[in-house]
Motif scaffolding. Sequence first.
Motif, PDB file in Angstrom:
ATOM      1  N   LEU A   1       0.756  -1.156  -0.036  1.00 18.04           N
ATOM      2  CA  LEU A   1      -0.018   0.004   0.136  1.00 18.04           C
ATOM      3  C   LEU A   1       0.865   1.253  -0.013  1.00 18.04           C
ATOM      4  CD1 LEU A   1      -2.735   1.066   0.151  1.00 18.04           C
ATOM      5  CD2 LEU A   1      -2.379   1.126   3.023  1.00 18.04           C
ATOM      6  N   HIS A   2       1.975   1.089   0.877  1.00 17.00           N
ATOM      7  CA  HIS A   2       3.071   2.253   1.025  1.00 17.00           C
ATOM      8  C   HIS A   2       3.695   2.483  -0.524  1.00 17.00           C
ATOM      9  CE1 HIS A   2       5.759   5.035   2.991  1.00 17.00           C
ATOM     10  NE2 HIS A   2       6.660   4.434   2.244  1.00 17.00           N
ATOM     11  N   ASN A   3       4.072   1.241  -1.130  1.00 18.48           N
ATOM     12  CA  ASN A   3       4.424   1.726  -2.591  1.00 18.48           C
ATOM     13  C   ASN A   3       3.614   2.303  -3.499  1.00 18.48           C
ATOM     14  OD1 ASN A   3       7.091   0.605  -1.280  1.00 18.48           O
ATOM     15  ND2 ASN A   3       6.693  -1.302  -1.964  1.00 18.48           N
ATOM     16  N   VAL A   4       2.625   1.596  -3.489  1.00 21.29           N
ATOM     17  CA  VAL A   4       1.387   1.964  -4.723  1.00 21.29           C
ATOM     18  C   VAL A   4       1.185   3.468  -4.485  1.00 21.29           C
ATOM     19  CG1 VAL A   4      -0.765   1.435  -5.388  1.00 21.29           C
ATOM     20  CG2 VAL A   4       0.746  -0.225  -5.053  1.00 21.29           C
ATOM     21  N   LEU A   5       0.861   3.832  -3.414  1.00 23.74           N
ATOM     22  CA  LEU A   5       0.354   5.245  -2.998  1.00 23.74           C
ATOM     23  C   LEU A   5       1.331   6.228  -3.050  1.00 23.74           C
ATOM     24  CD1 LEU A   5      -2.315   5.018   0.157  1.00 23.74           C
ATOM     25  CD2 LEU A   5      -2.738   4.827  -2.255  1.00 23.74           C
TER      26      LEU A   5
ATOM     27  N   LEU B   1     -11.888  25.475  -8.403  1.00 23.19           N
ATOM     28  CA  LEU B   1     -12.325  24.661  -7.593  1.00 23.19           C
ATOM     29  C   LEU B   1     -12.042  23.287  -7.940  1.00 23.19           C
ATOM     30  CD1 LEU B   1     -13.798  24.023  -4.675  1.00 23.19           C
ATOM     31  CD2 LEU B   1     -15.960  24.017  -5.982  1.00 23.19           C
ATOM     32  N   PRO B   2     -12.253  22.664  -9.301  1.00 26.64           N
ATOM     33  CA  PRO B   2     -12.025  21.306  -9.567  1.00 26.64           C
ATOM     34  C   PRO B   2     -10.275  20.874  -9.303  1.00 26.64           C
ATOM     35  CG  PRO B   2     -12.963  22.539 -11.366  1.00 26.64           C
ATOM     36  CD  PRO B   2     -12.618  23.359 -10.460  1.00 26.64           C
ATOM     37  N   LEU B   3      -9.517  22.035  -9.654  1.00 30.55           N
ATOM     38  CA  LEU B   3      -8.008  21.573  -9.404  1.00 30.55           C
ATOM     39  C   LEU B   3      -7.691  21.332  -7.714  1.00 30.55           C
ATOM     40  CD1 LEU B   3      -5.394  20.964 -10.620  1.00 30.55           C
ATOM     41  CD2 LEU B   3      -4.730  23.511 -10.525  1.00 30.55           C
ATOM     42  N   LYS B   4      -8.351  22.172  -6.902  1.00 31.54           N
ATOM     43  CA  LYS B   4      -8.426  22.372  -5.497  1.00 31.54           C
ATOM     44  C   LYS B   4      -8.838  21.034  -5.146  1.00 31.54           C
ATOM     45  CE  LYS B   4      -8.524  27.233  -4.616  1.00 31.54           C
ATOM     46  NZ  LYS B   4      -9.086  28.320  -4.143  1.00 31.54           N
ATOM     47  N   ILE B   5      -9.779  20.539  -5.735  1.00 29.35           N
ATOM     48  CA  ILE B   5     -10.552  18.977  -5.200  1.00 29.35           C
ATOM     49  C   ILE B   5      -9.491  17.900  -5.500  1.00 29.35           C
ATOM     50  CG2 ILE B   5     -12.296  17.258  -5.337  1.00 29.35           C
ATOM     51  CD1 ILE B   5     -14.117  19.688  -6.102  1.00 29.35           C
ATOM     52  N   LEU B   6      -8.802  18.079  -6.579  1.00 28.78           N
ATOM     53  CA  LEU B   6      -7.678  16.965  -6.861  1.00 28.78           C
ATOM     54  C   LEU B   6      -6.585  17.192  -6.010  1.00 28.78           C
ATOM     55  CD1 LEU B   6      -6.514  14.938  -8.814  1.00 28.78           C
ATOM     56  CD2 LEU B   6      -5.628  16.811 -10.177  1.00 28.78           C
ATOM     57  N   TRP B   7      -6.210  18.509  -5.595  1.00 29.59           N
ATOM     58  CA  TRP B   7      -5.150  18.676  -4.805  1.00 29.59           C
ATOM     59  C   TRP B   7      -5.457  18.195  -3.453  1.00 29.59           C
ATOM     60  CZ3 TRP B   7      -2.691  19.622  -8.527  1.00 29.59           C
ATOM     61  CH2 TRP B   7      -1.229  20.374  -8.501  1.00 29.59           C
ATOM     62  N   ALA B   8      -6.898  18.109  -2.715  1.00 28.49           N
ATOM     63  CA  ALA B   8      -7.206  17.665  -1.601  1.00 28.49           C
ATOM     64  C   ALA B   8      -7.093  16.200  -1.446  1.00 28.49           C
ATOM     65  CB  ALA B   8      -8.560  18.231  -1.225  1.00 28.49           C
ATOM     66  N   LEU B   9      -7.481  15.579  -2.779  1.00 28.33           N
ATOM     67  CA  LEU B   9      -7.446  14.162  -2.593  1.00 28.33           C
ATOM     68  C   LEU B   9      -5.967  13.499  -2.590  1.00 28.33           C
ATOM     69  CD1 LEU B   9     -10.383  13.398  -5.478  1.00 28.33           C
ATOM     70  CD2 LEU B   9     -10.278  12.909  -3.010  1.00 28.33           C
ATOM     71  N   LEU B  10      -5.226  14.255  -3.360  1.00 25.98           N
ATOM     72  CA  LEU B  10      -4.003  13.861  -3.416  1.00 25.98           C
ATOM     73  C   LEU B  10      -3.121  14.315  -1.860  1.00 25.98           C
ATOM     74  CD1 LEU B  10      -2.877  15.067  -6.954  1.00 25.98           C
ATOM     75  CD2 LEU B  10      -2.898  12.905  -5.940  1.00 25.98           C
TER      76      LEU B  10
ATOM     77  N   VAL C   1       0.357   7.595   2.914  1.00 28.06           N
ATOM     78  CA  VAL C   1       1.701   7.299   2.589  1.00 28.06           C
ATOM     79  C   VAL C   1       2.765   7.344   3.907  1.00 28.06           C
ATOM     80  CG1 VAL C   1       4.053   7.781   1.160  1.00 28.06           C
ATOM     81  CG2 VAL C   1       1.621   7.657   0.235  1.00 28.06           C
ATOM     82  N   LEU C   2       2.276   8.786   4.671  1.00 24.36           N
ATOM     83  CA  LEU C   2       3.149   8.888   5.614  1.00 24.36           C
ATOM     84  C   LEU C   2       2.742   7.995   6.993  1.00 24.36           C
ATOM     85  CD1 LEU C   2       2.915  13.011   5.492  1.00 24.36           C
ATOM     86  CD2 LEU C   2       4.915  11.465   4.811  1.00 24.36           C
ATOM     87  N   ILE C   3       1.431   7.927   7.155  1.00 20.86           N
ATOM     88  CA  ILE C   3       1.053   6.874   7.990  1.00 20.86           C
ATOM     89  C   ILE C   3       1.784   5.412   7.709  1.00 20.86           C
ATOM     90  CG2 ILE C   3      -0.786   5.838   9.310  1.00 20.86           C
ATOM     91  CD1 ILE C   3      -2.258   8.541   8.842  1.00 20.86           C
ATOM     92  N   SER C   4       1.493   5.082   6.746  1.00 21.53           N
ATOM     93  CA  SER C   4       1.967   3.646   6.256  1.00 21.53           C
ATOM     94  C   SER C   4       3.482   3.569   6.492  1.00 21.53           C
ATOM     95  CB  SER C   4       1.428   3.177   4.743  1.00 21.53           C
ATOM     96  OG  SER C   4       1.929   3.871   3.971  1.00 21.53           O
TER      97      SER C   4
END
Length: 378
Positions: free
Chosen positions: A189-193, A331-340, A347-350
């Motif tokens: 999971l860490h690698n893929v994300l 807003l569309p790009l901001k939503i993408l930024w939030a998802l990433l 990634v950090l938690i894993s």
Amino acid sequence: MQRSTLKAWFLVHKWTSLVCTLFLLLLCLTGLPLVFGEEIAHLSEPEVAAVAPDATPRDLDAQVRSALAEYPGDVPLFVGWDPDAPTVYVNTGARPDTPPPQMHTALLHAVSGDVLPAAQFNEGVMFFLYRLHTDLFLGLPGMLFMGVMALLFAVAIISGLVLYGPFMRRQPFGTLRTGRSRRLAWLDLHNVLGIVTLGWALVVGITGAINTIAKPLEQAWQTEQLGEFAARYAGQPRPTQLASLQAAVDTARAAAPGMRPAFVSFPGTGYSGDHHYGVFMQGNTPLTERLYRPVLIDAQTSVLTAQPQLPVYMSVLLLSQPLHFGDYGHLPLKILWALLDLLTIAVLISGLYLWVKRGSTEARITELERAAQTGASA
């Protein structure tokens, strides 16, 4: 890849990740609401009815007088326009070099001049999150420290990509082996994300590091370019009686046709020397509206003095600031930024989980060597 090389990359990835992870978690958590900072700010702003396209804006000098009436004893520092609403803001302070946390803000209707309710930008939850995100409430030392963390994050990303190469050689992309051990599933999971967010994380990390040196870059520009024009006024005191602000802006508009004023700095604020209005013009496209063109207007005569060109490093800074928060595509790009951003938190938690469940360094190197030979990740 030789064992010594593999071990070196592993140690680089391990220690750069460990050093910066907790701070990166803080940046990701505080950065998430800041991505939508503009939208959140609009929720607390008053509804302002649209005005007719041919409506005559109120004289800027009158707008400044109204703002100063709201904060008696202050002096004007900056005047700016909201591109999405018919409003003008005026920043004031006790003295020309008042730092931003101590400034006051007055919001006025651009045509009627009515004073509108305005939340102060230097208070509230969003301001707290912004300071925590940018400098840990430590000023420039805090900003530089966070910049170092951002650079370590970039190194951790690159070293992680090198280590992930052997696994990608034979395994289908997105492989998650859940049937063998919990630690192995977390590693996959860490690698893929990590691979999914790699490009975005590098962009945000590098632009974040650039933004942390904004103050030194601005000071360098002021010293190099603005200092050249300030030298003409050497020995002269800062003027106490200023010429018409409206006339200065009209002069700047005529000097930069096809552009619009974004904000004006008053003498003494650091953006235009002690003897000039700095009228910062912007273009009309998503790119050119970020690349300000300063127009220096003599503060005593409203006569054009110069149109200095921004150096490359200032253009890079101005472009990196909105890119860091995904502020180019609305807003569309901001939503993408939030998802990433959320994926990067995963990634950090894993990564922290894998460190807690770590084995010996030599055992991990052996596993990586096996991955390079067989394509089976550890």
